[in-house]
Scaffold this motif. Structure first.
Motif, PDB file in Angstrom:
ATOM      1  N   GLY A  67       0.820  -1.163   0.006  1.00 22.35           N
ATOM      2  CA  GLY A  67      -0.056   0.091   0.017  1.00 22.35           C
ATOM      3  C   GLY A  67       0.856   1.265   0.130  1.00 22.35           C
ATOM      4  N   PHE A  68       1.454   1.490   1.221  1.00 26.47           N
ATOM      5  CA  PHE A  68       1.908   2.975   1.539  1.00 26.47           C
ATOM      6  C   PHE A  68       3.330   2.903   0.128  1.00 26.47           C
ATOM      7  CE2 PHE A  68       4.883   5.751   3.651  1.00 26.47           C
ATOM      8  CZ  PHE A  68       3.975   6.899   4.091  1.00 26.47           C
ATOM      9  N   ALA A  69       4.013   1.981   0.094  1.00 25.91           N
ATOM     10  CA  ALA A  69       5.197   2.356  -0.608  1.00 25.91           C
ATOM     11  C   ALA A  69       4.735   2.541  -1.918  1.00 25.91           C
ATOM     12  CB  ALA A  69       6.002   1.038  -0.482  1.00 25.91           C
ATOM     13  N   TYR A  70       3.776   2.042  -2.315  1.00 27.32           N
ATOM     14  CA  TYR A  70       3.290   2.405  -3.860  1.00 27.32           C
ATOM     15  C   TYR A  70       2.417   3.849  -3.829  1.00 27.32           C
ATOM     16  CZ  TYR A  70       0.828   2.444  -8.357  1.00 27.32           C
ATOM     17  OH  TYR A  70       0.595   2.827  -9.470  1.00 27.32           O
ATOM     18  N   SER A  71       1.553   3.839  -2.836  1.00 29.74           N
ATOM     19  CA  SER A  71       0.447   4.833  -3.120  1.00 29.74           C
ATOM     20  C   SER A  71       0.956   6.208  -2.879  1.00 29.74           C
ATOM     21  CB  SER A  71      -0.887   4.515  -2.418  1.00 29.74           C
ATOM     22  OG  SER A  71      -0.359   4.414  -1.019  1.00 29.74           O
ATOM     23  N   ILE A  72       1.688   6.439  -1.918  1.00 31.28           N
ATOM     24  CA  ILE A  72       2.264   7.803  -1.328  1.00 31.28           C
ATOM     25  C   ILE A  72       3.226   8.407  -2.263  1.00 31.28           C
ATOM     26  CG2 ILE A  72       3.695   8.900   0.403  1.00 31.28           C
ATOM     27  CD1 ILE A  72       0.714   8.340   1.167  1.00 31.28           C
ATOM     28  N   PRO A  73       4.409   7.764  -2.950  1.00 31.88           N
ATOM     29  CA  PRO A  73       5.065   8.196  -3.897  1.00 31.88           C
ATOM     30  C   PRO A  73       4.167   8.560  -5.440  1.00 31.88           C
ATOM     31  CG  PRO A  73       6.260   6.336  -3.219  1.00 31.88           C
ATOM     32  CD  PRO A  73       4.817   6.439  -2.269  1.00 31.88           C
ATOM     33  N   TYR A  74       3.290   7.652  -5.412  1.00 28.60           N
ATOM     34  CA  TYR A  74       2.524   7.812  -6.828  1.00 28.60           C
ATOM     35  C   TYR A  74       1.583   9.094  -6.661  1.00 28.60           C
ATOM     36  CZ  TYR A  74      -1.481   6.820 -10.224  1.00 28.60           C
ATOM     37  OH  TYR A  74      -2.082   6.915 -11.312  1.00 28.60           O
ATOM     38  N   MET A 106      11.104  -5.219 -12.784  1.00 26.37           N
ATOM     39  CA  MET A 106      12.040  -6.149 -12.867  1.00 26.37           C
ATOM     40  C   MET A 106      12.953  -6.189 -11.622  1.00 26.37           C
ATOM     41  SD  MET A 106      13.557  -6.475 -16.719  1.00 26.37           S
ATOM     42  CE  MET A 106      13.591  -4.791 -17.004  1.00 26.37           C
ATOM     43  N   ALA A 107      13.293  -4.995 -11.000  1.00 29.41           N
ATOM     44  CA  ALA A 107      14.027  -4.955  -9.940  1.00 29.41           C
ATOM     45  C   ALA A 107      13.232  -5.285  -8.732  1.00 29.41           C
ATOM     46  CB  ALA A 107      14.399  -3.314  -9.502  1.00 29.41           C
ATOM     47  N   GLY A 108      12.026  -5.361  -8.801  1.00 28.35           N
ATOM     48  CA  GLY A 108      11.193  -5.610  -7.614  1.00 28.35           C
ATOM     49  C   GLY A 108      11.131  -7.206  -7.505  1.00 28.35           C
ATOM     50  N   ALA A 109      11.119  -7.832  -8.811  1.00 29.58           N
ATOM     51  CA  ALA A 109      11.050  -9.094  -9.005  1.00 29.58           C
ATOM     52  C   ALA A 109      12.229  -9.891  -8.583  1.00 29.58           C
ATOM     53  CB  ALA A 109      10.750  -9.436 -10.359  1.00 29.58           C
ATOM     54  N   ALA A 110      13.533  -9.054  -8.521  1.00 27.06           N
ATOM     55  CA  ALA A 110      14.905  -9.516  -8.313  1.00 27.06           C
ATOM     56  C   ALA A 110      15.315  -9.053  -7.151  1.00 27.06           C
ATOM     57  CB  ALA A 110      15.711  -8.964  -9.327  1.00 27.06           C
ATOM     58  N   LEU A 119      12.042   0.103  -2.152  1.00 26.76           N
ATOM     59  CA  LEU A 119      12.634   0.961  -2.980  1.00 26.76           C
ATOM     60  C   LEU A 119      11.946   0.866  -4.363  1.00 26.76           C
ATOM     61  CD1 LEU A 119      16.222   1.461  -1.663  1.00 26.76           C
ATOM     62  CD2 LEU A 119      14.201   3.084  -1.468  1.00 26.76           C
ATOM     63  N   ALA A 120      11.841  -0.235  -4.915  1.00 27.64           N
ATOM     64  CA  ALA A 120      11.374  -0.850  -6.536  1.00 27.64           C
ATOM     65  C   ALA A 120       9.904  -0.338  -6.640  1.00 27.64           C
ATOM     66  CB  ALA A 120      11.539  -2.151  -6.573  1.00 27.64           C
ATOM     67  N   ARG A 121       9.005  -0.641  -5.322  1.00 23.77           N
ATOM     68  CA  ARG A 121       7.641  -0.408  -5.402  1.00 23.77           C
ATOM     69  C   ARG A 121       7.484   1.231  -5.436  1.00 23.77           C
ATOM     70  NH1 ARG A 121       4.273  -3.019  -7.709  1.00 23.77           N
ATOM     71  NH2 ARG A 121       2.631  -1.974  -6.735  1.00 23.77           N
ATOM     72  N   MET A 122       8.449   1.972  -4.636  1.00 20.76           N
ATOM     73  CA  MET A 122       7.987   3.147  -4.645  1.00 20.76           C
ATOM     74  C   MET A 122       8.458   3.992  -5.995  1.00 20.76           C
ATOM     75  SD  MET A 122       9.958   4.125  -0.829  1.00 20.76           S
ATOM     76  CE  MET A 122       9.503   5.802  -0.606  1.00 20.76           C
ATOM     77  N   GLY A 123       9.587   3.369  -6.753  1.00 19.30           N
ATOM     78  CA  GLY A 123      10.034   3.893  -8.183  1.00 19.30           C
ATOM     79  C   GLY A 123       9.011   3.560  -9.090  1.00 19.30           C
ATOM     80  N   VAL A 124       8.237   2.347  -8.795  1.00 21.45           N
ATOM     81  CA  VAL A 124       7.043   2.073  -9.671  1.00 21.45           C
ATOM     82  C   VAL A 124       6.010   3.015  -9.450  1.00 21.45           C
ATOM     83  CG1 VAL A 124       5.338   0.190 -10.164  1.00 21.45           C
ATOM     84  CG2 VAL A 124       7.706  -0.340 -10.004  1.00 21.45           C
TER      85      VAL A 124
END
Length: 129
Positions: A67-74, A106-110, A119-124
């Protein structure tokens, strides 16, 4: 009827400079990007248990990643992204954002640990904005 405007051929440009099929192509491309983004948002929620087992995450950490790691940066990136879209070439911005978004997915998958996954989810989130 001599007043009728002839329809341009597929290889010719319309009076406004656009090709006749281009709007449909762009609509399909944008729809495909939207669908990929929707799937990308949903995947972490679907694989919660494997994520928890793989990284040994607590429920709080899982909630943070999904949730937070994706939605706030978005949310924070939406307005600056709109500013960029108004000032730069949209095709270049869309291409760059899609490329960076793909690399970050891909970074999130790896990801090897919780921090790299966050960090990958925030960048996404930023690049999807």
């Amino acid at each position: 009827m001599t007043d009728a405007v002839p329809k341009p051929k597929a290889s010719e440009k319309a009076p406004n400079g656009a090709r006749p099929q281009r709007p449909w192509y762009m609509l399909a491309l944008l729809a495909l990007i939207y669908v990929a983004g929707s799937i990308d948002r949903a995947v972490p929620s679907v694989i919660v248990e494997p994520l928890k087992a793989e990284f040994g995450l607590s429920d709080g950490q899982l909630g943070f990643v999904t949730g937070f790691a994706y939605s706030i940066p978005y949310a924070l990136a939406v307005l600056p992204a709109g500013w960029l879209i108004d000032r730069f070439h949209r095709r270049v911005l869309l291409s760059a954002a899609a490329a960076i978004w793909s690399v970050l997915t891909m970074a999130g998958a790896a990801a090897q640990n919780f921090l790299t996954l966050v960090l990958a989810r925030m960048g996404v989130g930023v690049t999807e904005a």
